[in-house]
Design a protein around this motif. Structure first.
Motif, PDB file in Angstrom:
ATOM      1  N   LYS A 136       1.213   1.463  -5.272  1.00 47.74           N
ATOM      2  CA  LYS A 136       1.684   0.712  -4.106  1.00 47.74           C
ATOM      3  C   LYS A 136       0.797  -0.477  -3.756  1.00 47.74           C
ATOM      4  O   LYS A 136       1.088  -1.226  -2.833  1.00 47.74           O
ATOM      5  N   SER A 137      -0.300  -0.662  -4.488  1.00 54.85           N
ATOM      6  CA  SER A 137      -1.314  -1.656  -4.102  1.00 54.85           C
ATOM      7  C   SER A 137      -1.009  -3.081  -4.544  1.00 54.85           C
ATOM      8  O   SER A 137      -1.813  -3.981  -4.291  1.00 54.85           O
ATOM      9  N   GLY A 138       0.132  -3.315  -5.152  1.00 55.90           N
ATOM     10  CA  GLY A 138       0.464  -4.640  -5.674  1.00 55.90           C
ATOM     11  C   GLY A 138       0.346  -5.755  -4.661  1.00 55.90           C
ATOM     12  O   GLY A 138      -0.129  -6.849  -4.977  1.00 55.90           O
ATOM     13  N   MET A 139       0.751  -5.516  -3.434  1.00 55.79           N
ATOM     14  CA  MET A 139       0.695  -6.572  -2.416  1.00 55.79           C
ATOM     15  C   MET A 139      -0.723  -6.814  -1.919  1.00 55.79           C
ATOM     16  O   MET A 139      -0.992  -7.822  -1.288  1.00 55.79           O
ATOM     17  N   CYS A 140      -1.645  -5.912  -2.219  1.00 56.58           N
ATOM     18  CA  CYS A 140      -3.028  -6.023  -1.728  1.00 56.58           C
ATOM     19  C   CYS A 140      -3.920  -6.839  -2.668  1.00 56.58           C
ATOM     20  O   CYS A 140      -4.929  -7.397  -2.236  1.00 56.58           O
ATOM     21  N   VAL A 141      -3.561  -6.869  -3.949  1.00 56.37           N
ATOM     22  CA  VAL A 141      -4.479  -7.382  -4.960  1.00 56.37           C
ATOM     23  C   VAL A 141      -4.748  -8.879  -4.876  1.00 56.37           C
ATOM     24  O   VAL A 141      -5.824  -9.326  -5.278  1.00 56.37           O
ATOM     25  N   ALA A 142      -3.841  -9.649  -4.357  1.00 53.65           N
ATOM     26  CA  ALA A 142      -4.054 -11.096  -4.296  1.00 53.65           C
ATOM     27  C   ALA A 142      -5.295 -11.436  -3.470  1.00 53.65           C
ATOM     28  O   ALA A 142      -6.022 -12.373  -3.807  1.00 53.65           O
TER      29      ALA A 142
END
Length: 107
Positions: free
Chosen positions: A30-36
């Motif tokens: 679920k961390s895709g939106m956090c990585v940027a």
């Protein structure tokens, strides 16, 4: 009286396990939106964004929920509130579990 004390103890222990209910593998997914901003492993890519790696899970979960629920209104709330807006309590727990298990890298 013993039953009342026992019931209170079980409720307390049950609520503590609920706080630790995050699934780190689900959090990673679920961390895709956090990585940027926070990096794939919670080590931020830019100094203006905080590292999430190694933070306490309860802190991270509470922070995510506070952004989501409009309880945090400081400068980063403008960016974080929309990111957290659609996260469920389980999503928050999973993300917190994942990032809390990552190692903070020394720069």
């Amino acid at each position: 009286m013993k039953n009342v004390v026992y019931a209170a103890l079980m409720l307390t222990l049950g609520s503590q396990s609920a706080l630790a209910a995050g699934d780190a593998e689900a959090g990673k997914a679920k961390s895709g939106m956090c990585v940027a901003c926070h990096g794939t492993d919670g080590n931020s890519l830019a100094p203006m964004y905080p590292n999430l790696a190694g933070q306490h899970a309860q802190y991270l979960e509470g922070a995510i929920k506070a952004y989501r629920d409009g309880q945090r209104t400081g400068g980063t709330a403008v960016m974080m509130a929309p990111m957290a807006a659609n996260l469920s309590d389980q999503d928050a727990a999973d993300l917190a579990a994942y990032f809390s298990q990552q190692k903070l890298k020394q720069k």
